[in-house]
Scaffold this active site. Structure first.
Site, PDB file in Angstrom:
ATOM      1  N   LYS A 168      26.205 -10.574  -2.480  1.00 51.72           N
ATOM      2  CA  LYS A 168      27.502 -10.339  -3.123  1.00 51.72           C
ATOM      3  C   LYS A 168      28.457  -9.594  -2.193  1.00 51.72           C
ATOM      4  O   LYS A 168      29.562  -9.255  -2.578  1.00 51.72           O
ATOM      5  CB  LYS A 168      27.313  -9.527  -4.407  1.00 51.72           C
ATOM      6  CG  LYS A 168      26.462 -10.233  -5.439  1.00 51.72           C
ATOM      7  CD  LYS A 168      26.139  -9.282  -6.583  1.00 51.72           C
ATOM      8  CE  LYS A 168      24.918  -9.754  -7.364  1.00 51.72           C
ATOM      9  NZ  LYS A 168      24.250  -8.637  -8.016  1.00 51.72           N
ATOM     10  N   ARG A 205       0.806  -1.214   0.000  1.00 51.40           N
ATOM     11  CA  ARG A 205       0.000   0.000   0.000  1.00 51.40           C
ATOM     12  C   ARG A 205       0.840   1.266   0.000  1.00 51.40           C
ATOM     13  O   ARG A 205       0.599   2.187  -0.760  1.00 51.40           O
ATOM     14  CB  ARG A 205      -0.890   0.040   1.244  1.00 51.40           C
ATOM     15  CG  ARG A 205      -2.154  -0.673   1.038  1.00 51.40           C
ATOM     16  CD  ARG A 205      -2.740  -1.081   2.373  1.00 51.40           C
ATOM     17  NE  ARG A 205      -3.614  -2.204   2.166  1.00 51.40           N
ATOM     18  CZ  ARG A 205      -4.886  -2.081   1.824  1.00 51.40           C
ATOM     19  NH1 ARG A 205      -5.420  -0.893   1.693  1.00 51.40           N
ATOM     20  NH2 ARG A 205      -5.620  -3.143   1.624  1.00 51.40           N
ATOM     21  N   THR A 206       1.829   1.317   0.879  1.00 52.70           N
ATOM     22  CA  THR A 206       2.672   2.511   0.950  1.00 52.70           C
ATOM     23  C   THR A 206       3.414   2.695  -0.375  1.00 52.70           C
ATOM     24  O   THR A 206       3.537   3.809  -0.891  1.00 52.70           O
ATOM     25  CB  THR A 206       3.656   2.395   2.132  1.00 52.70           C
ATOM     26  OG1 THR A 206       2.914   2.156   3.319  1.00 52.70           O
ATOM     27  CG2 THR A 206       4.462   3.659   2.314  1.00 52.70           C
ATOM     28  N   ARG A 251      11.878   2.178   2.654  1.00 53.64           N
ATOM     29  CA  ARG A 251      11.293   1.503   3.806  1.00 53.64           C
ATOM     30  C   ARG A 251      12.235   0.377   4.214  1.00 53.64           C
ATOM     31  O   ARG A 251      12.782  -0.324   3.361  1.00 53.64           O
ATOM     32  CB  ARG A 251       9.940   0.918   3.452  1.00 53.64           C
ATOM     33  CG  ARG A 251       9.207   0.364   4.665  1.00 53.64           C
ATOM     34  CD  ARG A 251       7.925  -0.290   4.204  1.00 53.64           C
ATOM     35  NE  ARG A 251       7.074  -0.676   5.313  1.00 53.64           N
ATOM     36  CZ  ARG A 251       6.061   0.058   5.764  1.00 53.64           C
ATOM     37  NH1 ARG A 251       5.809   1.227   5.248  1.00 53.64           N
ATOM     38  NH2 ARG A 251       5.314  -0.391   6.737  1.00 53.64           N
ATOM     39  N   HIS A 273       7.309   6.706  10.692  1.00 51.68           N
ATOM     40  CA  HIS A 273       6.648   6.572   9.392  1.00 51.68           C
ATOM     41  C   HIS A 273       6.018   7.940   9.119  1.00 51.68           C
ATOM     42  O   HIS A 273       4.810   8.104   9.169  1.00 51.68           O
ATOM     43  CB  HIS A 273       5.599   5.459   9.469  1.00 51.68           C
ATOM     44  CG  HIS A 273       5.014   5.072   8.146  1.00 51.68           C
ATOM     45  ND1 HIS A 273       5.453   5.583   6.950  1.00 51.68           N
ATOM     46  CD2 HIS A 273       4.019   4.210   7.833  1.00 51.68           C
ATOM     47  CE1 HIS A 273       4.741   5.041   5.961  1.00 51.68           C
ATOM     48  NE2 HIS A 273       3.857   4.209   6.485  1.00 51.68           N
TER      49      HIS A 273
END
Ligand SMILES: [Zn+2]
Lengths: 152, 300
Positions: free
Chosen positions: B78, B49-50, B99, B127
């Site tokens: 790696k 959603r975000t 995020r 947030h």
């Protein structure tokens, strides 16, 4: 009644004395200050103190600690006092001030904090209230200074 | 404003500038143009959603996105450092939207790269775009942010959203009602912050009977998994489900917000009342994120 003071640690000619360190904390202070160079360092542990009961003490010959270096000791023992010696004379005696900002020395207790998963120094802002608290710049968690682990 | 990392960094003026810009974008009074601008959406922890909301915000302004989603770090195998990953992506894009489950990751990213960085959620920490879209929803429905009576209901202990909202609204002198099971109460450190700011709050165990004097009720989900005994969950569950019959005496300006997705904490019979505002709230998220991106890229 008079109290007899016994000098248990030899006097130094030039350098710094950190007195009134909370008993048992002296080794942490030595690690924090990285006292592994050429200077002679004398330390006393569990000495009697009128001021704080039992105390530890460090004498560092031929090195004058900067105010910042000394203040970081406040994280370990806020009671400590800083004495600068010049030619066996006390030229300056000050109590420590809790620093406002500390880089690297604090281990962030939050396991999810980025400072614990990447090779980056922690950055902490100190609020010198009673009791003193510290907030991590990264994860923003706030802790009591006395609960923090100091990196050595 | 160079980055958006934490609500702590924002002054009241910054917040009001963002609210104002979002409102102008919504009304079409300003039309930021992000043509040839590329946002890197780095989602080291998935949040569809975000991510969609940011993707929509960018595309509504004629901008484009590159997306990395799911893996903690595609190059970790790696042996590439997080800093190198960021530096590389910074070569391709104009803004980084990130995020991460790691707390402080966005703050660190902002130190490493020269581009603006937007924190789209860092673990249990911040947030800020969610907090700002919540504020935008409040100002839109109430006409102001100052001196409102706000109810926060559900999981107040683990809910990052309600923590940010409480902190943000405290700046505007809110008066709070915290409604939760006792073991999911607002954490002490948040309450201490509020006490320090002379903000009033009361704590309750039921939604019913405690909403008639509110301007806003912000509902969050209580996860069953938080309860040690599933039977305890069944016992208290009903106290944290809002339904239409509870809305009989609420104020005329009352609105119900929810960060979504909803499970069953708001009965669907609330949806067609004038008090339901959670779907418009999601739309407000796009305007708010458009405003944030535009301000950070100097386009407004
Ligand atoms: Zn931290």
């Amino acid at each position: 009644m008079s109290q007899v003071k016994t000098i248990k640690v030899n006097a130094i000619k030039n350098g710094t004395v950190i007195d009134h360190i909370a008993a048992g904390k002296v080794l942490k202070v030595i690690d924090l200050l990285n006292l592994t160079g050429d200077n002679s360092v004398m330390l006393g542990m569990n000495l009697s103190s009128n001021k704080i009961g039992k105390k530890d003490i460090i004498k560092i010959e031929n090195r004058e600690l900067s105010k910042e270096e000394a203040n970081s000791i406040a994280l370990i023992s806020p009671s400590a006092t800083l004495i600068i010696i010049n030619d066996f004379e006390v030229v300056n005696k000050t109590s420590l001030e809790m620093p406002e900002y500390i880089e690297e020395h604090i281990i962030c207790p939050n396991p999810k904090c980025i400072t614990n998963s990447e090779e980056i120094p922690s950055k902490y802002y100190i609020n010198n209230a009673e009791p003193a608290t510290a907030r991590c710049l990264y994860c923003e968690k706030k802790y009591l200074v006395e609960d923090l682990k100091i990196k050595i | 404003m160079k980055n958006l990392i934490s609500m702590r960094d924002l002054s009241k003026e910054d917040i009001m500038q963002l609210m104002d810009t979002a409102a102008k974008i919504e009304k079409g009074e300003i039309v930021p143009n992000m043509q040839r601008k590329l946002a890197a959406l780095l989602f080291f922890e998935p949040s569809t959603r975000t991510m969609f909301s940011f993707d929509t915000a960018m595309k509504r302004m004629n901008g484009d996105t590159i997306i990395m989603s799911g893996a903690k770090n595609t190059s970790a195998k790696k042996g590439e450092t997080f800093a190198d990953t960021l530096q590389t992506i910074a070569q391709y894009s104009d803004i980084i939207i990130m995020r991460s489950p790691t707390e402080g990751a966005a703050r660190y990213a902002a130190e490493v790269v020269d581009l603006p960085v937007v924190n789209a959620g860092d673990g249990a920490n911040q947030h800020p775009t969610q907090a700002l879209l919540d504020l935008y929803s409040i100002i839109k429905t109430q006409g102001k942010l100052d001196n409102l009576k706000i109810g926060l209901a559900g999981d107040l202990r683990f809910g990052r959203t309600v923590h940010s909202l409480a902190q943000a609204m405290a700046v505007f002198g809110a008066d709070f009602k915290f409604i939760s099971p006792s073991f999911l109460q607002m954490p002490e450190y948040i309450k201490d912050d509020l006490i320090e700011q002379n903000i009033k709050f009361e704590e309750f165990k039921d939604i019913e009977g405690n909403i008639d004097d509110l301007d806003i009720l912000y509902v969050t989900r209580i996860q069953k998994e938080r309860f040690a005994d599933p039977e305890d969950y069944e016992k208290v569950k009903g106290s944290y489900v809002l339904n239409k019959t509870m809305l009989g005496n609420v104020k005329d300006n009352f609105k119900v917000l929810h960060p979504l997705p909803r499970v069953d904490e708001i009965h669907t019979d609330v949806d067609d009342t004038k008090f339901a505002y959670y779907f418009p709230q999601a739309k407000n998220g796009v305007y708010t994120r458009q405003a944030i991106i535009s301000i950070l890229l100097g386009e407004v």
